[in-house]
Design a protein around this motif. Structure first.
Motif, mmCIF file in Angstrom:
data_model
loop_
_atom_site.group_PDB
_atom_site.id
_atom_site.type_symbol
_atom_site.label_atom_id
_atom_site.label_comp_id
_atom_site.label_asym_id
_atom_site.label_seq_id
_atom_site.Cartn_x
_atom_site.Cartn_y
_atom_site.Cartn_z
ATOM 1 N N THR A 170 0.831 -1.205 0.000
ATOM 2 C CA THR A 170 0.000 0.000 0.000
ATOM 3 C C THR A 170 0.868 1.259 0.000
ATOM 4 O O THR A 170 0.452 2.316 0.472
ATOM 5 C CB THR A 170 -0.941 0.025 1.221
ATOM 6 O OG1 THR A 170 -0.159 -0.124 2.420
ATOM 7 C CG2 THR A 170 -1.973 -1.089 1.144
ATOM 8 N N SER A 171 2.064 1.171 -0.534
ATOM 9 C CA SER A 171 2.991 2.300 -0.511
ATOM 10 C C SER A 171 2.432 3.515 -1.240
ATOM 11 O O SER A 171 2.777 4.657 -0.916
ATOM 12 C CB SER A 171 4.340 1.900 -1.115
ATOM 13 O OG SER A 171 4.186 1.408 -2.442
ATOM 14 N N GLY A 172 1.561 3.296 -2.229
ATOM 15 C CA GLY A 172 0.986 4.409 -2.979
ATOM 16 C C GLY A 172 0.060 5.291 -2.160
ATOM 17 O O GLY A 172 -0.290 6.396 -2.598
ATOM 18 N N PHE A 173 -0.332 4.833 -0.982
ATOM 19 C CA PHE A 173 -1.241 5.599 -0.136
ATOM 20 C C PHE A 173 -0.494 6.501 0.853
ATOM 21 O O PHE A 173 -1.112 7.098 1.729
ATOM 22 C CB PHE A 173 -2.171 4.661 0.626
ATOM 23 C CG PHE A 173 -3.176 3.977 -0.258
ATOM 24 C CD1 PHE A 173 -4.453 4.499 -0.416
ATOM 25 C CD2 PHE A 173 -2.850 2.825 -0.958
ATOM 26 C CE1 PHE A 173 -5.379 3.883 -1.232
ATOM 27 C CE2 PHE A 173 -3.770 2.197 -1.783
ATOM 28 C CZ PHE A 173 -5.036 2.726 -1.926
ATOM 29 N N TYR A 174 0.821 6.583 0.702
ATOM 30 C CA TYR A 174 1.646 7.390 1.586
ATOM 31 C C TYR A 174 2.304 8.525 0.808
ATOM 32 O O TYR A 174 2.591 8.390 -0.384
ATOM 33 C CB TYR A 174 2.730 6.532 2.241
ATOM 34 C CG TYR A 174 2.197 5.534 3.239
ATOM 35 C CD1 TYR A 174 2.336 5.742 4.610
ATOM 36 C CD2 TYR A 174 1.550 4.375 2.813
ATOM 37 C CE1 TYR A 174 1.842 4.831 5.533
ATOM 38 C CE2 TYR A 174 1.047 3.461 3.734
ATOM 39 C CZ TYR A 174 1.195 3.696 5.084
ATOM 40 O OH TYR A 174 0.697 2.794 5.994
ATOM 41 N N LEU A 175 2.563 9.634 1.499
ATOM 42 C CA LEU A 175 3.319 10.721 0.889
ATOM 43 C C LEU A 175 4.738 10.236 0.637
ATOM 44 O O LEU A 175 5.400 9.722 1.547
ATOM 45 C CB LEU A 175 3.341 11.940 1.802
ATOM 46 C CG LEU A 175 2.082 12.813 1.835
ATOM 47 C CD1 LEU A 175 2.266 13.946 2.838
ATOM 48 C CD2 LEU A 175 1.771 13.377 0.466
ATOM 49 N N ALA A 176 5.187 10.379 -0.588
ATOM 50 C CA ALA A 176 6.493 9.864 -0.970
ATOM 51 C C ALA A 176 7.593 10.432 -0.085
ATOM 52 O O ALA A 176 7.710 11.646 0.082
ATOM 53 C CB ALA A 176 6.772 10.199 -2.438
ATOM 54 N N GLY A 177 8.385 9.522 0.486
ATOM 55 C CA GLY A 177 9.541 9.918 1.273
ATOM 56 C C GLY A 177 9.246 10.440 2.659
ATOM 57 O O GLY A 177 10.165 10.763 3.410
ATOM 58 N N ARG A 178 7.953 10.524 3.026
ATOM 59 C CA ARG A 178 7.625 11.110 4.329
ATOM 60 C C ARG A 178 6.923 10.121 5.265
ATOM 61 O O ARG A 178 6.738 10.411 6.441
ATOM 62 C CB ARG A 178 6.753 12.355 4.133
ATOM 63 C CG ARG A 178 7.487 13.470 3.403
ATOM 64 C CD ARG A 178 6.580 14.624 3.021
ATOM 65 N NE ARG A 178 5.959 15.258 4.172
ATOM 66 C CZ ARG A 178 5.122 16.289 4.079
ATOM 67 N NH1 ARG A 178 4.826 16.787 2.886
ATOM 68 N NH2 ARG A 178 4.595 16.825 5.161
ATOM 69 N N GLY A 179 6.514 8.981 4.753
ATOM 70 C CA GLY A 179 5.893 7.972 5.599
ATOM 71 C C GLY A 179 4.569 8.367 6.192
ATOM 72 O O GLY A 179 4.133 7.799 7.193
ATOM 73 N N ILE A 180 3.913 9.368 5.589
ATOM 74 C CA ILE A 180 2.626 9.850 6.094
ATOM 75 C C ILE A 180 1.503 9.261 5.249
ATOM 76 O O ILE A 180 1.494 9.407 4.030
ATOM 77 C CB ILE A 180 2.562 11.386 6.064
ATOM 78 C CG1 ILE A 180 3.653 11.980 6.950
ATOM 79 C CG2 ILE A 180 1.193 11.874 6.515
ATOM 80 C CD1 ILE A 180 3.758 13.481 6.867
#
Length: 354
Positions: A108-118
């Motif tokens: 589900t990495s696409g659901f996070y702000l890139a590089g920020r883990g949010i």
């Protein structure tokens, strides 16, 4: 054999909370995807990995007609795997043959702000549930038609959320596109109704906004239900107003009446403020109000998307110039406007033979 399913996330455009009481709502699928892979387990045992949830090679047991059994009792792990458990239990109950053990990977990495883990509030759990059912049915050779597959995903996600929520996010992940969604039937036996709509490109522009803080949808909805039980008259009054605004907005979008749609969104937002003040539930937070003021300055309308309190909001504009000007102002103020697109495709599944 390897099976891969991909399901999009969602952004609710109009009708939050009102949809829980049978009013029509609007939702769009967006181009952030949950990816689920089933492949042969190297040691002939079931395993589950979800890096974004901090789960790696979690062992469990599953067989035809029986409930899933995990080998750990960690409360934190239990919470994170609710969707997996509900989906696989539903599939195992439908299986008609022995089920070969699989290693399951969820991304589900696409659901996070890139590089920020949010994590963005774009319906990742619903997308995972939809993709799990699609991939799992293929892996277990369960011949589900489209309606059966949707119903299984919808029911599994409701079970995982302990029957809190409308399931609108499941509809978006499953079907894709811009949808009008409504819960028919009774409160005890709701039945989802879905209608695909055309977005008036070139006449209506949208802008997603991340408020900078996450919110728990089940917690917000639970507080909403509590308010309904404790203040039935006030609750009824608010819901009638929200339902009317949402119905008017849905009708206006169907008929491509852009100004009327914008008016309905504005009215819905104002009614959410009144609900916030009356109930004490922070649906329209201070941050949402600040964003709304900036959007209004550029001729647009804004509202929280989803349960509110934080997470995402969405703004609408009658032309691109206003949309771009608002986006620039929001960026300078420190807000993030994710590069989302309306995703026309729903869940997709592929099989790769060894």
């Amino acid at each position: 054999m390897k099976v891969i399913s991909r399901a999009p996330g969602k952004l609710i455009l109009l009708g939050e909370y009102a949809v829980l009481e049978g009013a029509p709502a609007l939702v769009t699928a967006v181009n952030r995807f949950a990816r689920v892979v089933f492949f042969p387990s190297p040691d002939q045992s079931w395993r589950f990995s979800a890096p974004q949830l901090g789960i790696k090679d979690l062992p469990f047991h599953l067989e035809q007609g029986k409930a899933i059994r995990f080998f750990d009792s960690d409360p934190e792990s239990l919470e994170k795997r609710r969707v997996l458990e509900a989906a696989l239990n539903a599939l195992a109950a439908k299986a008609t043959r022995a089920i070969p053990p699989a290693a399951i990977q969820v991304d589900t990495s696409g659901f996070y702000l890139a590089g920020r883990g949010i994590k963005l509030g774009l319906g990742s759990s619903a997308a995972v549930g939809v993709a799990l059912v699609a991939a799992g049915a293929r892996w277990m050779h369960i011949p589900l038609n489209r309606e059966e597959q949707f119903q299984m995903a919808w029911q599994a996600h409701r079970q995982a959320q302990q029957n809190v929520g409308s399931g609108i996010d499941v509809a978006a992940s499953f079907a894709g596109g811009v949808l009008q969604y409504r819960l028919a039937g009774s409160a005890e036996h709701p039945s989802p109704e879905i209608q695909r709509l055309n977005w008036p490109s070139g006449q209506l522009y949208w802008l997603p906004v991340w408020t900078g803080s996450a919110a728990s949808t089940p917690d917000m909805v639970s507080r909403f239900r509590h308010f309904a039980r404790e203040n039935p008259e006030s609750f009824r009054r608010h819901l009638q107003a929200l339902a009317l605004a949402s119905s008017q907005g849905c009708q206006a979008l169907q008929e491509t009446r852009v100004n009327q749609f914008l008016d309905a969104v504005k009215h819905f937002y104002l009614r959410l403020i009144l609900l916030t003040e009356d109930s004490g539930i922070p649906i329209v937070s201070r941050v949402h109000r600040q964003v709304a003021q900036m959007v209004d300055h550029h001729g647009g309308v804004y509202k929280p998307s989803g349960a509110g309190g934080g997470d995402m909001g969405v703004a609408f504009f009658p032309n691109r110039i206003q949309q771009k000007a608002a986006a620039e102002m929001l960026k300078k103020a420190g807000y993030h406007t994710p590069e989302l697109r309306m995703e026309t495709s729903g869940v997709m599944t592929e099989t790769f033979e060894a």
